[in-house]
Design an enzyme around this catalytic site. Sequence first.
Site, short mmCIF file in Angstrom:
data_model
loop_
_atom_site.label_atom_id
_atom_site.label_comp_id
_atom_site.label_asym_id
_atom_site.label_seq_id
_atom_site.Cartn_x
_atom_site.Cartn_y
_atom_site.Cartn_z
CG HIS A 70 -0.45 1.88 -9.47
ND1 HIS A 70 -0.66 1.52 -8.17
CD2 HIS A 70 -1.54 2.61 -9.85
CE1 HIS A 70 -1.84 2.00 -7.77
NE2 HIS A 70 -2.39 2.67 -8.76
CG ASP A 75 -2.06 0.97 1.10
OD1 ASP A 75 -2.37 1.38 -0.03
OD2 ASP A 75 -2.65 1.33 2.14
CG LEU A 130 9.56 -17.21 -3.32
CD1 LEU A 130 9.73 -17.25 -1.81
CD2 LEU A 130 9.88 -15.80 -3.82
C1 IPE Z 1 -5.47 -2.67 -0.16
O1 IPE Z 1 -5.16 -1.33 -0.28
C2 IPE Z 1 -5.44 -3.36 -1.50
C3 IPE Z 1 -4.11 -3.52 -2.10
C4 IPE Z 1 -2.99 -3.13 -1.57
C5 IPE Z 1 -4.10 -4.19 -3.36
P1 IPE Z 1 -6.26 -0.20 -0.48
O2 IPE Z 1 -5.52 1.07 -0.64
O3 IPE Z 1 -7.20 -0.59 -1.55
O4 IPE Z 1 -7.04 -0.27 0.92
P2 IPE Z 1 -7.87 0.86 1.68
O5 IPE Z 1 -8.89 1.39 0.72
O6 IPE Z 1 -6.90 1.92 2.11
O7 IPE Z 1 -8.46 0.15 2.86
C1 IPE Z 2 -1.67 0.19 -3.40
O1 IPE Z 2 -1.38 1.56 -3.44
C2 IPE Z 2 -1.86 -0.41 -4.76
C3 IPE Z 2 -3.24 -0.80 -5.06
C4 IPE Z 2 -4.25 -0.76 -4.24
C5 IPE Z 2 -3.50 -1.32 -6.40
P1 IPE Z 2 -2.55 2.62 -3.42
O2 IPE Z 2 -2.90 3.00 -4.82
O3 IPE Z 2 -3.69 2.18 -2.57
O4 IPE Z 2 -1.80 3.84 -2.70
P2 IPE Z 2 -2.44 4.90 -1.72
O5 IPE Z 2 -3.03 4.15 -0.57
O6 IPE Z 2 -3.48 5.65 -2.49
O7 IPE Z 2 -1.30 5.76 -1.31
MG MG Z 3 -4.10 2.42 -0.59
#
Ligand code: IPE
Ligand code: IPE
Ligand code: MG
Length: 249
Positions: A50, A33, A144
Amino acid sequence: MNLINRIRQFRAIRPVYEEELNDRVRSIAVIMDGNGRWAKRRRLPVAAGHRAGTRALRRTVEASIDLGVESVCMYAFSTENWSRPPEEIEALMEIFVESIDKEMPELVRQGVRTRFVGRRDRAPTRLAAKITELEKATSGLDRLDLWIAYDYGGRADIVQAARRLVEECIDPLDIDENAIAARLYASEMPDPDLLIRTSGEERLSNFLLWQLAYTELVFLDVLWPDFGRRELSRALDEYARRRRRFGGR
Ligand code: IPE
Ligand code: IPE
Ligand code: MG
């Protein structure tokens, strides 16, 4: 039956945990995240975050091999992430396709068996084809185990396991924890010893709800694109300081 005998009976049905001493992490799960915030801080489009995230994933796979981890489950896209802006989703799907193409030779060379966990039916056709190709190309490998949670939700996982039990006309008396675990998307994946979530958020966001029952949780303040060997190593050190009890003394 007296109480002591009843307790003995409960003990017999208590799930058996293979190893109660956390000498070493065998299986980890990661909520990757913080890509969006990483991009925002640099005034870059979210897709750049990403993309940087895929480089952190590569570093994590390499460090996991070096640190003796056997199984790694990475949360790449949740069932709820479909609610994001269409442009972000489109860019992300393209990045998944590109990364599979780019990483496949290296995953094969390093002996990383890669499998996807979650729904397949909603993936764009090109991505679905790449997923199958990668799984096939790495199927015989065993250095792995890499599990990529894509279009994954912990609740959806349990729902589809329940549906399969009904479809198979299982006798309700035969439904126990093993029967459900055997029907989850990744029934061969060991329950994670350690869950790492980056970005400072402290929640599960619908990841592996069943499998995380006794997992040690580590939340790190680093954003996912900045994650690497040092951060993984720190999380493993933190795990080594924990004492797992599984409800016992
Ligand atoms: C969880 O992160 C999903 C992934 C890392 C793929 P999100 O960014 O979607 O989660 P919330 O919305 O902060 O809970
Ligand atoms: C996690 O990073 C990746 C996915 C959920 C695909 P985010 O896109 O949720 O990053 P933040 O939370 O907005 O910083
Ligand atoms: Mg996120």
